[in-house]
Design a protein around this motif. Structure first.
Motif, short mmCIF file in Angstrom:
data_model
loop_
_atom_site.label_atom_id
_atom_site.label_comp_id
_atom_site.label_asym_id
_atom_site.label_seq_id
_atom_site.Cartn_x
_atom_site.Cartn_y
_atom_site.Cartn_z
N ARG A 1 -107.47 -28.73 46.50
CA ARG A 1 -107.83 -29.32 45.22
C ARG A 1 -107.46 -28.40 44.07
N ASN A 2 -107.67 -27.11 44.23
CA ASN A 2 -107.33 -26.16 43.18
C ASN A 2 -105.83 -26.19 42.89
N TRP B 1 -104.97 -29.31 40.75
CA TRP B 1 -105.33 -29.17 39.35
C TRP B 1 -104.41 -28.19 38.63
N CYS C 1 -108.75 -30.42 26.67
CA CYS C 1 -109.62 -31.14 27.61
C CYS C 1 -109.23 -30.85 29.06
N LEU D 1 -111.54 -28.96 31.79
CA LEU D 1 -111.83 -29.56 33.09
C LEU D 1 -111.45 -28.62 34.22
N LEU D 2 -110.29 -28.02 34.09
CA LEU D 2 -109.84 -27.06 35.10
C LEU D 2 -110.76 -25.86 35.16
N PHE E 1 -114.03 -25.66 34.30
CA PHE E 1 -115.31 -26.01 34.91
C PHE E 1 -115.18 -26.35 36.38
N TYR E 2 -114.07 -26.94 36.78
CA TYR E 2 -113.86 -27.26 38.18
C TYR E 2 -113.76 -25.99 39.02
N ARG E 3 -113.06 -25.00 38.48
CA ARG E 3 -112.88 -23.74 39.22
C ARG E 3 -114.19 -22.98 39.30
N ARG E 4 -115.09 -23.11 38.32
CA ARG E 4 -116.36 -22.40 38.33
C ARG E 4 -117.32 -22.99 39.36
N SER E 5 -117.17 -24.28 39.66
CA SER E 5 -118.12 -24.91 40.59
C SER E 5 -117.73 -24.69 42.02
#
Length: 172
Positions: free
Chosen positions: A2-3, A6, A161, A165-166, A168-172
């Motif tokens: 997934r990473n 993105w 944006c 999104l990228l 915050f996605y990587r932080r989770s």
């Protein structure tokens, strides 16, 4: 996996944005004669005040006629106003008609010195040559060819944006 997706998506968006900005930032300068010793010096209308391109009084009638034919032909200037019954037909002189056509070409082609060369038969002036009902244009090219700031803002907002999104996605 997934990473990587993105990162790939973000890279594509970034490349698309950069390539569009670079392509739109360059605008070709039309040269009248490639052997001309005059170099483009930027938009003199906005840097040095309003300028107009007129025929040189010292130019021969034959040279002015050749340059006028070029401006109204290949140069794609609308010369209907200097034809009989047009607003700028009088005075019916080659110098007057050439001045109008030279200025129309100059104003619509970036207002740089090379757009006011015409084989040495033209020069720049800060004195408005308009008279009576004959109005000599001032620059429209910079206004009409400039892209709207809104278009750039929209692209930046999308880019930010996607970046957020990228992030915050990587932080989770």
């Amino acid at each position: 996996m997934r990473n990587q997706f993105w990162m790939f998506l973000f890279s594509l968006l970034l490349l698309n944005f950069i390539s569009q900005v670079e392509c739109e930032a360059t605008r070709p300068v039309t040269m009248i004669r490639p052997e001309s010793p005059i170099r483009p010096e930027g938009n003199t209308t906005f840097l040095d005040g309003t300028t107009w391109c007129v025929a040189r009084p010292s130019a021969s009638q034959a040279e002015l006629q050749r340059a006028l034919d070029w401006a109204c032909g290949i140069g794609r200037v609308d010369c209907s106003v200097i034809e009989k019954h047009g607003d700028c037909y009088e005075p019916d002189t080659i110098w007057s008609h050439a001045s109008f056509a030279f200025n129309a070409y100059y104003q619509s082609n970036g207002n740089n010195r090379i757009a006011c060369y015409f084989g040495g038969t033209a020069s720049l002036t800060k004195i408005n040559p308009s008279y009576g009902t004959c109005s000599y244009d001032v620059s429209k090219s910079e206004v009409s060819s400039a892209r709207s700031l809104v278009e750039y803002k929209t692209r930046w907002i999308w880019l930010i944006c996607v970046g957020l999104l990228l992030f915050f996605y990587r932080r989770s």
